[in-house]
Write a protein that holds these residues in place. Structure first.
Motif, mmCIF file in Angstrom:
data_model
loop_
_atom_site.group_PDB
_atom_site.id
_atom_site.type_symbol
_atom_site.label_atom_id
_atom_site.label_comp_id
_atom_site.label_asym_id
_atom_site.label_seq_id
_atom_site.Cartn_x
_atom_site.Cartn_y
_atom_site.Cartn_z
ATOM 1 N N ASN A 1 0.968 -1.230 -0.035
ATOM 2 C CA ASN A 1 -0.001 -0.147 -0.078
ATOM 3 C C ASN A 1 0.775 1.170 -0.099
ATOM 4 O O ASN A 1 1.907 1.235 0.133
ATOM 5 C CB ASN A 1 -0.870 -0.225 1.276
ATOM 6 N N ILE A 2 0.235 2.356 -0.306
ATOM 7 C CA ILE A 2 1.251 3.581 -0.467
ATOM 8 C C ILE A 2 1.772 4.126 0.946
ATOM 9 O O ILE A 2 2.736 4.503 0.959
ATOM 10 C CB ILE A 2 0.249 4.717 -1.103
ATOM 11 N N MET A 3 0.857 3.791 1.968
ATOM 12 C CA MET A 3 1.168 4.103 3.414
ATOM 13 C C MET A 3 2.607 3.647 3.741
ATOM 14 O O MET A 3 3.642 4.279 4.031
ATOM 15 C CB MET A 3 0.165 4.096 4.184
ATOM 16 N N GLY A 4 2.615 2.038 3.431
ATOM 17 C CA GLY A 4 3.986 1.440 4.000
ATOM 18 C C GLY A 4 4.880 1.731 3.022
ATOM 19 O O GLY A 4 6.184 2.086 3.481
ATOM 20 N N GLU B 1 3.685 9.472 11.303
ATOM 21 C CA GLU B 1 2.891 10.815 11.404
ATOM 22 C C GLU B 1 2.699 11.585 10.258
ATOM 23 O O GLU B 1 1.981 12.320 9.884
ATOM 24 C CB GLU B 1 3.415 11.677 12.682
ATOM 25 N N LEU B 2 3.906 11.638 9.531
ATOM 26 C CA LEU B 2 4.068 12.399 8.211
ATOM 27 C C LEU B 2 3.135 12.096 7.255
ATOM 28 O O LEU B 2 2.511 12.806 6.350
ATOM 29 C CB LEU B 2 5.486 12.847 7.677
ATOM 30 N N VAL B 3 3.375 10.726 7.053
ATOM 31 C CA VAL B 3 2.541 9.960 5.756
ATOM 32 C C VAL B 3 0.742 10.107 6.481
ATOM 33 O O VAL B 3 0.013 10.426 5.493
ATOM 34 C CB VAL B 3 2.804 8.551 5.812
ATOM 35 N N GLU B 4 0.553 10.107 7.490
ATOM 36 C CA GLU B 4 -0.742 10.212 7.932
ATOM 37 C C GLU B 4 -1.270 11.863 7.707
ATOM 38 O O GLU B 4 -2.624 12.139 7.106
ATOM 39 C CB GLU B 4 -1.176 10.064 9.391
#
Length: 300
Positions: A5-8, A26-29
């Motif tokens: 996934n893009i988040m990982g 935190e930055l990704v969220e």
């Protein structure tokens, strides 16, 4: 269900750059503007409400609103599709009428072979062949992109001719639809040629040109109207592969890019536009066919 996934991927990339994993998350969220701990039903409800308000979310990979990304890409796809649909059906109708007029002759056999061949070749295969021979080997067309490099955007001859030059091969690749259209036109024309009102027209002494244009062509084209609108939706789907082949940054190019990057908001926005295009085309065909062909109207 898709792997990764893009988040990982973003967290991994930031971690490799030396950022603390917790800080990276935190930055990704913050970038994705989502709460991964939010209940699924709540997230879905928020998505539906935002969609009805015209907000398709934020593209995770490009960092821009999905509506802005798609609004910048859609006109390029529509430019190619509109010309491809118009030219393919003009060729198909013309060739089909000639095939029917000289049914059983050498011209009919030759054009039927052409129509079957064109209808059997996948458009992406033709696209690759055109790219190899007309672009890489002979250099007649650019091998990618959608506009000339260095030209000032605007209504000037250099820019407009460059756009047409870049769109030529994608448009030609979609002309395989003319094979299917010509076979359909041939069948419709042959059926119309056997109608009783044509015998009456000949007995009245009308010329062949009048009979072929006012009687045969007009009635044979009518069933093609629905096929024309349906093909618009099919070409929208085909643009995903075609634009990747030519690196033509339209709607299809961004959808495939979103798939590779696991950019789910952008993927959903692209799917929604294609779905709406197909549904709208089918609805328009149903609502307007009665006006195109008065015989289809229900008598009161």
């Amino acid at each position: 269900m898709m792997p990764g996934n893009i988040m990982g991927a973003m967290i991994t990339r930031m971690t490799q750059q030396g950022i603390n994993p917790g800080r990276a998350r935190e930055l990704v969220e913050l970038r994705m503007t989502i709460d991964p701990d939010e209940p699924l039903l709540t997230a879905y409800g928020n998505y539906v409400v935002d969609t009805l308000q015209g907000n398709l979310g934020q593209s995770v990979y490009y960092g821009e609103p999905v509506t802005d990304v798609l609004a910048g890409a859609l006109p390029w796809t529509l430019f190619v599709l509109s010309w491809a649909v118009f030219i393919s059906f003009f060729i198909g109708i013309t060739v089909g009428a000639l095939m029917a007029y000289w049914e059983g002759g050498k011209l009919d056999v030759g054009l039927t072979s052409y129509a079957v061949l064109m209808g059997s070749i996948p458009f992406y295969v033709l696209a690759i062949l055109l790219l190899i021979f007309l672009s890489y080997r002979y250099g007649l067309f650019p091998n990618g992109g959608r506009q000339p490099i260095g030209a000032d955007p605007g209504f000037n001859l250099v820019y407009i001719s460059g756009i047409i030059h870049h769109a030529a091969l994608p448009i030609i690749s979609m002309l395989v639809a003319s094979g299917v259209a010509s076979l359909g036109m041939r069948g419709n024309s042959i059926r119309v040629l056997g109608e009783d009102y044509l015998r009456v027209a000949r007995l009245r002494g009308l010329s062949d040109i009048t009979i072929s244009t006012q009687y045969v062509a007009r009635n044979a084209v009518l069933p093609m109207y629905t096929t024309l609108l349906i093909s618009i939706g099919e070409m929208f789907g085909g643009s995903i592969v075609l634009e990747q082949v030519f690196q033509y940054r339209g709607l299809g190019w961004y959808m495939l890019s979103a798939t590779h990057q696991r950019d789910y908001p952008l993927m959903m926005g692209g799917f929604m536009i294609i779905t709406l295009a197909i549904v709208t085309a089918l609805l328009l065909a149903d609502l307007t066919y009665g006006y195109v062909d008065p015989r289809a109207r229900r008598t009161q």
